[in-house]
Design a protein around this motif. Structure first.
Motif, short mmCIF file in Angstrom:
data_model
loop_
_atom_site.label_atom_id
_atom_site.label_comp_id
_atom_site.label_asym_id
_atom_site.label_seq_id
_atom_site.Cartn_x
_atom_site.Cartn_y
_atom_site.Cartn_z
N GLU A 195 0.81 -1.22 0.00
CA GLU A 195 0.00 0.00 0.00
C GLU A 195 0.85 1.28 0.00
O GLU A 195 0.33 2.38 -0.18
CB GLU A 195 -0.96 0.00 1.20
N TRP A 196 2.14 1.15 0.18
CA TRP A 196 3.04 2.30 0.13
C TRP A 196 3.64 2.51 -1.26
O TRP A 196 4.38 3.47 -1.48
CB TRP A 196 4.19 2.13 1.12
N GLN A 197 3.38 1.61 -2.20
CA GLN A 197 4.13 1.61 -3.46
C GLN A 197 3.92 2.87 -4.30
O GLN A 197 4.86 3.36 -4.94
CB GLN A 197 3.79 0.36 -4.27
N GLU A 198 2.71 3.38 -4.33
CA GLU A 198 2.46 4.59 -5.13
C GLU A 198 3.27 5.77 -4.60
O GLU A 198 3.91 6.51 -5.36
CB GLU A 198 0.97 4.93 -5.14
N LYS A 199 3.25 5.94 -3.29
CA LYS A 199 4.04 7.01 -2.67
C LYS A 199 5.53 6.78 -2.87
O LYS A 199 6.29 7.74 -3.11
CB LYS A 199 3.71 7.07 -1.18
N HIS A 200 5.95 5.53 -2.80
CA HIS A 200 7.36 5.20 -3.00
C HIS A 200 7.81 5.54 -4.42
O HIS A 200 8.88 6.12 -4.63
CB HIS A 200 7.58 3.72 -2.70
N ALA A 201 7.00 5.18 -5.40
CA ALA A 201 7.35 5.47 -6.79
C ALA A 201 7.48 6.97 -7.02
O ALA A 201 8.38 7.43 -7.73
CB ALA A 201 6.31 4.87 -7.73
N GLN A 202 6.58 7.75 -6.42
CA GLN A 202 6.68 9.21 -6.56
C GLN A 202 7.96 9.72 -5.91
O GLN A 202 8.64 10.61 -6.45
CB GLN A 202 5.46 9.87 -5.92
N ALA A 203 8.31 9.19 -4.75
CA ALA A 203 9.54 9.60 -4.08
C ALA A 203 10.76 9.29 -4.92
O ALA A 203 11.71 10.09 -5.00
CB ALA A 203 9.64 8.91 -2.72
N MET A 204 10.77 8.13 -5.58
CA MET A 204 11.91 7.77 -6.43
C MET A 204 11.99 8.66 -7.66
O MET A 204 13.08 9.02 -8.12
CB MET A 204 11.81 6.30 -6.84
N ASN A 205 10.85 9.01 -8.21
CA ASN A 205 10.84 9.96 -9.34
C ASN A 205 11.38 11.32 -8.91
O ASN A 205 12.15 11.95 -9.65
CB ASN A 205 9.43 10.11 -9.90
N VAL A 221 15.77 4.52 -13.20
CA VAL A 221 15.07 3.90 -12.09
C VAL A 221 14.46 2.57 -12.55
O VAL A 221 13.73 2.53 -13.54
CB VAL A 221 13.95 4.81 -11.54
N GLN A 222 14.77 1.49 -11.82
CA GLN A 222 14.20 0.18 -12.07
C GLN A 222 13.67 -0.38 -10.76
O GLN A 222 13.99 0.12 -9.68
CB GLN A 222 15.24 -0.77 -12.66
N TYR A 223 12.88 -1.44 -10.86
CA TYR A 223 12.31 -2.05 -9.65
C TYR A 223 12.51 -3.57 -9.68
O TYR A 223 12.44 -4.19 -10.75
CB TYR A 223 10.82 -1.74 -9.53
N VAL A 224 12.75 -4.14 -8.51
CA VAL A 224 12.74 -5.59 -8.35
C VAL A 224 11.64 -5.97 -7.36
O VAL A 224 11.36 -5.23 -6.41
CB VAL A 224 14.10 -6.14 -7.88
N ASP A 225 11.02 -7.12 -7.61
CA ASP A 225 10.03 -7.67 -6.69
C ASP A 225 10.09 -9.18 -6.77
O ASP A 225 10.98 -9.74 -7.43
CB ASP A 225 8.63 -7.13 -7.00
N HIS A 226 9.16 -9.84 -6.08
CA HIS A 226 9.19 -11.29 -5.99
C HIS A 226 9.14 -11.96 -7.37
O HIS A 226 9.75 -13.00 -7.59
CB HIS A 226 8.01 -11.75 -5.13
#
Length: 233
Positions: A195-205, A221-226
């Motif tokens: 539930e924090w991912q949208e805010k996190h993506a904005q912070a990384m941008n 910027v790239q992302y890793v997940d499961h």
């Protein structure tokens, strides 16, 4: 090209985590007055809005990270990378300027609560991995001369030769420390909850934009997940 991989043992503990991986090139990290001082000043003042409750553990952000740190072996007193910064600023001891890059990512962390790690890419040996330590992997912290090896079951970042960050991203190794002469940087930032991912993506941008704007760098910027545990940088 090198790879950043999150190993299966980590996902068994934290299946919902998503991590931003930023590759920064052509950085000018010398103090030239290019970063407005109000960037860090305003971030320090924002902390009381981010964590308004007393004690500090009563704030959801702090509570969730402390619960996460109970799921793996840690050094005594280890916390997630931003807690100490937030605590200092909340108590009226603002985070001070260090160098342009650190000021930029500290400002983002103080505003949002997301931890941000930064390593000198040219000092990394081989590939990067986030994994669960077997125990004994070598590590020497910034500001220290004696080795303090990883504990069995500890979450660590490492390259092909040594641990680069202890207790997830609590403390970094002196061998990969960024300096004013660093020109290429590997950065990473963990998002603990979906539930924090949208805010996190904005912070990384915002982080990428500020680094490009003030320090003349290029940032990817790239992302890793499961489901996608590896990126090339």
């Amino acid at each position: 090209m090198s790879q950043f991989t999150v190993q299966a043992a980590f996902w068994k503990i934290f299946p919902d985590v998503r991590i931003a991986v930023l590759s920064v090139h052509h950085l000018d990290n010398h103090q030239r007055g290019q970063v407005p001082p109000e960037l860090l000043d305003e971030a320090n003042q924002h902390v009381s809005e981010l964590i308004p409750n007393e004690p500090i553990s009563a704030n959801p952000l702090i509570h969730e990270w402390r619960e996460a740190f109970r799921k793996f072996k840690t050094k005594k007193g280890a916390r997630f990378a931003v807690e100490n910064l937030l605590k200092r600023a909340k108590k009226g001891n603002p985070v001070r300027s260090i160098d342009p890059l650190v000021d930029i990512y500290n400002a983002i962390s103080l505003q949002t609560g997301f931890p941000i790690g930064a390593l000198d890419m040219n000092k990394i040996q081989g590939n990067m991995s986030l994994e669960v330590a077997k125990g004994g992997e070598p590590f020497t912290a910034i500001g220290e001369d004696e080795s303090d090896p990883a504990l069995p079951g500890e979450v660590i970042y490492r390259d092909d030769q040594r641990v680069t960050s202890r207790c997830w991203a609590w403390r970094d190794a002196k061998e990969v420390e960024t300096t004013e002469d660093s020109t290429d940087i590997l950065m990473y930032s963990e998002c603990l909850k979906p539930e924090w991912q949208e805010k996190h993506a904005q912070a990384m941008n915002d982080l990428a934009s500020d680094i490009e704007r003030y320090l003349g760098a290029t940032v990817k910027v790239q992302y890793v997940d499961h489901e996608h545990p590896t990126v090339t940088y």
